[in-house]
Enzyme design. Structure first.
Site, PDB file in Angstrom:
ATOM      1  CE  LYS A 156       5.106 -37.472  10.557  1.00 32.72           C
ATOM      2  NZ  LYS A 156       5.204 -36.100  10.666  1.00 32.72           N
TER       3      LYS A 156
HETATM    4  P1  NAD Z   1      -0.688 -31.211   3.516  1.00 30.07           P
HETATM    5  O1  NAD Z   1      -1.070 -32.831   2.553  1.00 30.07           O
HETATM    6  O2  NAD Z   1      -2.304 -31.028   3.721  1.00 30.07           O
HETATM    7  O3  NAD Z   1      -0.163 -30.213   2.568  1.00 30.07           O
HETATM    8  C1  NAD Z   1       0.884 -30.198   1.378  1.00 30.07           C
HETATM    9  C2  NAD Z   1       0.841 -29.442   0.853  1.00 30.07           C
HETATM   10  O4  NAD Z   1       2.459 -29.222   0.097  1.00 30.07           O
HETATM   11  C3  NAD Z   1       0.008 -28.852  -0.173  1.00 30.07           C
HETATM   12  O5  NAD Z   1      -0.661 -27.823  -0.356  1.00 30.07           O
HETATM   13  C4  NAD Z   1       1.022 -30.218  -1.589  1.00 30.07           C
HETATM   14  O6  NAD Z   1       0.562 -29.332  -2.594  1.00 30.07           O
HETATM   15  C5  NAD Z   1       2.196 -28.917  -0.987  1.00 30.07           C
HETATM   16  N1  NAD Z   1       3.564 -29.979  -2.003  1.00 30.07           N
HETATM   17  C6  NAD Z   1       2.898 -30.955  -2.033  1.00 30.07           C
HETATM   18  N2  NAD Z   1       4.635 -31.375  -1.803  1.00 30.07           N
HETATM   19  C7  NAD Z   1       4.998 -30.005  -2.857  1.00 30.07           C
HETATM   20  C8  NAD Z   1       6.182 -29.879  -2.813  1.00 30.07           C
HETATM   21  N3  NAD Z   1       7.750 -30.603  -4.048  1.00 30.07           N
HETATM   22  N4  NAD Z   1       6.456 -28.552  -3.597  1.00 30.07           N
HETATM   23  C9  NAD Z   1       6.109 -27.269  -3.166  1.00 30.07           C
HETATM   24  N5  NAD Z   1       4.409 -27.884  -2.105  1.00 30.07           N
HETATM   25  C10 NAD Z   1       4.014 -29.013  -2.353  1.00 30.07           C
HETATM   26  O7  NAD Z   1       0.228 -31.594   4.053  1.00 30.07           O
HETATM   27  P2  NAD Z   1       0.127 -30.900   5.669  1.00 30.07           P
HETATM   28  O8  NAD Z   1      -0.811 -31.731   6.682  1.00 30.07           O
HETATM   29  O9  NAD Z   1       0.023 -29.441   5.355  1.00 30.07           O
HETATM   30  O10 NAD Z   1       1.850 -31.045   6.366  1.00 30.07           O
HETATM   31  C11 NAD Z   1       2.280 -30.242   5.387  1.00 30.07           C
HETATM   32  C12 NAD Z   1       3.890 -30.203   6.402  1.00 30.07           C
HETATM   33  O11 NAD Z   1       4.116 -29.737   7.695  1.00 30.07           O
HETATM   34  C13 NAD Z   1       4.295 -31.619   6.385  1.00 30.07           C
HETATM   35  O12 NAD Z   1       6.202 -30.726   6.466  1.00 30.07           O
HETATM   36  C14 NAD Z   1       4.211 -31.958   7.469  1.00 30.07           C
HETATM   37  O13 NAD Z   1       5.209 -32.795   8.366  1.00 30.07           O
HETATM   38  C15 NAD Z   1       4.118 -30.531   8.679  1.00 30.07           C
HETATM   39  N6  NAD Z   1       3.474 -31.268   9.930  1.00 30.07           N
HETATM   40  C16 NAD Z   1       1.765 -31.143   9.933  1.00 30.07           C
HETATM   41  C17 NAD Z   1       1.171 -31.050  10.588  1.00 30.07           C
HETATM   42  C18 NAD Z   1      -0.364 -31.083  10.558  1.00 30.07           C
HETATM   43  O14 NAD Z   1      -1.117 -31.086  11.982  1.00 30.07           O
HETATM   44  N7  NAD Z   1      -0.981 -31.851   9.388  1.00 30.07           N
HETATM   45  C19 NAD Z   1       1.624 -30.561  12.520  1.00 30.07           C
HETATM   46  C20 NAD Z   1       2.906 -30.673  11.956  1.00 30.07           C
HETATM   47  C21 NAD Z   1       3.827 -30.939  10.916  1.00 30.07           C
END
Ligand code: NAD
Length: 413
Positions: free
Chosen positions: A102
């Site tokens: 990561k």
């Molecule tokens: P992103 O940045 O696209 O979206 C994050 C979302 O969470 C946004 O809507 C943001 O406003 C919201 N957010 C941020 N801080 C917050 C808080 N304190 N309270 C509530 N909402 C909050 O990110 P993403 O890629 O969608 O990732 C989200 C989660 O999924 C993370 O834990 C990430 O590690 C995990 N993840 C992502 C992927 C991927 O392919 N992008 C894959 C596996 C896991």
């Protein structure tokens, strides 16, 4: 409890269940490489700001390291270490030949201009360049980064090499070596996991009520796919708060609203405003935490009423909260299973890049579903056989495979 504490606690539980010795436990708890870099940024106003950047390769025993890059103001080395460890177990669990990694930069991307974002990305990519590469470590998008970030990283790496290396990152736009279906892959996986869990419990997903915390890349499309499949999505949220409508929201319309410039889902017409805490405590069938880690914890777990918790985010539930939810017989489909669709299709993208031969979206989606169904069935069977939670079963499979790789390879020298 920090994300790293949670990850180490979960590892210890799997080690205990598997009966691994202390030496191997130490090996599995310790990242192989942790890199901290300075990322100097020239702001548009001419001032200079030095940001902290990280890349952690947790384990390399099963193949090159794989994991996302996070741009978030609270990112630090311990968080990145935890997220890298979860990537190791996730890749092993779904049977793809990677270790876990990561990366991140402690920065709020919302406060940077597009040009500043590009400069941060390119400088970060060049700082971690000695340890990344298609055969070494392959970054991907995470919180605060997207396919444009990956295109800049790929371009920076390629410029240093002197030739185009598409396989150095995944989650790229299709026009520069990305895979069809990668954009929505994590969300599709969340949807499949929801289907599998409900089906196993004999519950029809059609009409099931759903709340999604974090309406970003994962949560936004997960809400849309679940809605399109017949679920009723009653609440979604972002960092600014949430919106609620007991009759159901239209996630596609909300996504369009955001794409047309709205800063938040809050204030969307026809909805009531709720807080992120209230969203987690709604009496819904399915809760999808898809924002950050540690949001379901000792203090609020007994107020989390959802029957099924499908972890779109990494590490959203602390071990204390797990124990409370288990007592209540809530089904928690753990992160390393529920959100593994992203890394699964990242793997497909890397394979396509290495072969320079690209697949159709249907082919990608069919392989994704098959891979996730087989992983889910394996976890569910072990959970029943050993009388452990789905999380412990998933960790046991992931950790067990990595432990096997260590034993089989032996220790050098
Ligand atoms: P992103 O940045 O696209 O979206 C994050 C979302 O969470 C946004 O809507 C943001 O406003 C919201 N957010 C941020 N801080 C917050 C808080 N304190 N309270 C509530 N909402 C909050 O990110 P993403 O890629 O969608 O990732 C989200 C989660 O999924 C993370 O834990 C990430 O590690 C995990 N993840 C992502 C992927 C991927 O392919 N992008 C894959 C596996 C896991």
């Amino acid at each position: 409890m920090s994300a790293l504490d949670s990850a180490l606690h979960q590892l210890a539980e799997a080690v205990k269940q598997l009966g691994l010795d202390d030496g191997l436990h130490d090996m599995l708890a310790t990242p192989r490489r942790s890199m901290q870099v300075a990322v100097p940024l020239r702001r548009d106003d001419g001032t200079l700001q030095v940001l902290a950047g990280y890349r952690v390769q947790h384990n390399l025993s099963r193949g090159p390291a794989k994991g996302g890059v996070r741009f978030h103001p609270d990112t630090d080395l311990d968080e990145v270490r935890a997220l890298a460890m979860w990537m190791t177990w996730k890749c092993a669990l779904i049977g793809i030949p990677y270790g876990g990694a990561k990366g991140g930069v402690a920065v709020d991307p919302r406060l940077l201009s597009r040009n500043e974002l590009e400069r941060v990305t390119r400088r970060y990519a060049s700082e971690i360049m000695p340890i990344i590469g298609p055969e070494k470590d392959i970054p991907a998008p995470d919180v605060g980064t997207d396919e444009q970030t990956m295109a800049w990283m790929m371009d920076t790496y390629s410029a240093h090499k002197g030739y185009t290396v598409t396989g150095v990152v995944t989650g790229k736009p299709v026009s520069v070596g990305g895979s069809e279906g990668r954009g929505g892959a994590t969300s599709k996986g969340v949807m499949f996991s929801t289907f599998f869990a409900l089906r196993e419990a004999g519950v029809d997903h059609r009409g099931a009520t759903v709340a999604v915390q974090g309406f970003g890349k994962v949560g936004g499309l997960a809400a849309q796919y679940l809605h399109d499949a017949g679920c009723t999505v009653v609440a979604v949220s972002d960092v600014k708060g949430g919106v609620y409508n007991p009759k159901g929201l239209n996630p596609a319309a909300l996504l369009k609203h955001l794409r047309s410039g709205a800063e938040s889902v809050v204030g969307y017409p026809g909805t009531d405003t709720i807080t992120n805490e209230q969203l987690l405590e709604l009496d819904v069938d399915v809760l999808v935490p898809a924002a950050l880690e540690g949001v379901i914890h000792e203090e609020n777990a007994d107020r989390v009423l959802a029957k099924f918790i499908i972890e779109g985010a990494n590490g959203p539930t602390t071990p204390d909260a797990d124990a409370i939810l288990e007592q209540r017989k809530a089904v928690v489909v753990p992160d390393i299973l529920a959100n593994s669709g992203g890394v699964a299709v990242s793997y497909f993208e890397w394979v396509q890049d290495l072969q320079a031969y690209f697949w159709s979206e249907d082919e990608v989606n069919d392989r994704l579903r098959a891979l996730m169904e087989s992983a889910y069935d394996g976890v569910s069977a072990l959970s029943a056989e050993r009388g452990v939670s789905l999380r412990t079963a998933a960790q046991m499979i992931g950790v067990g495979r990595v432990a096997d790789a260590h034993r089989t390879r032996g220790l050098y020298p």
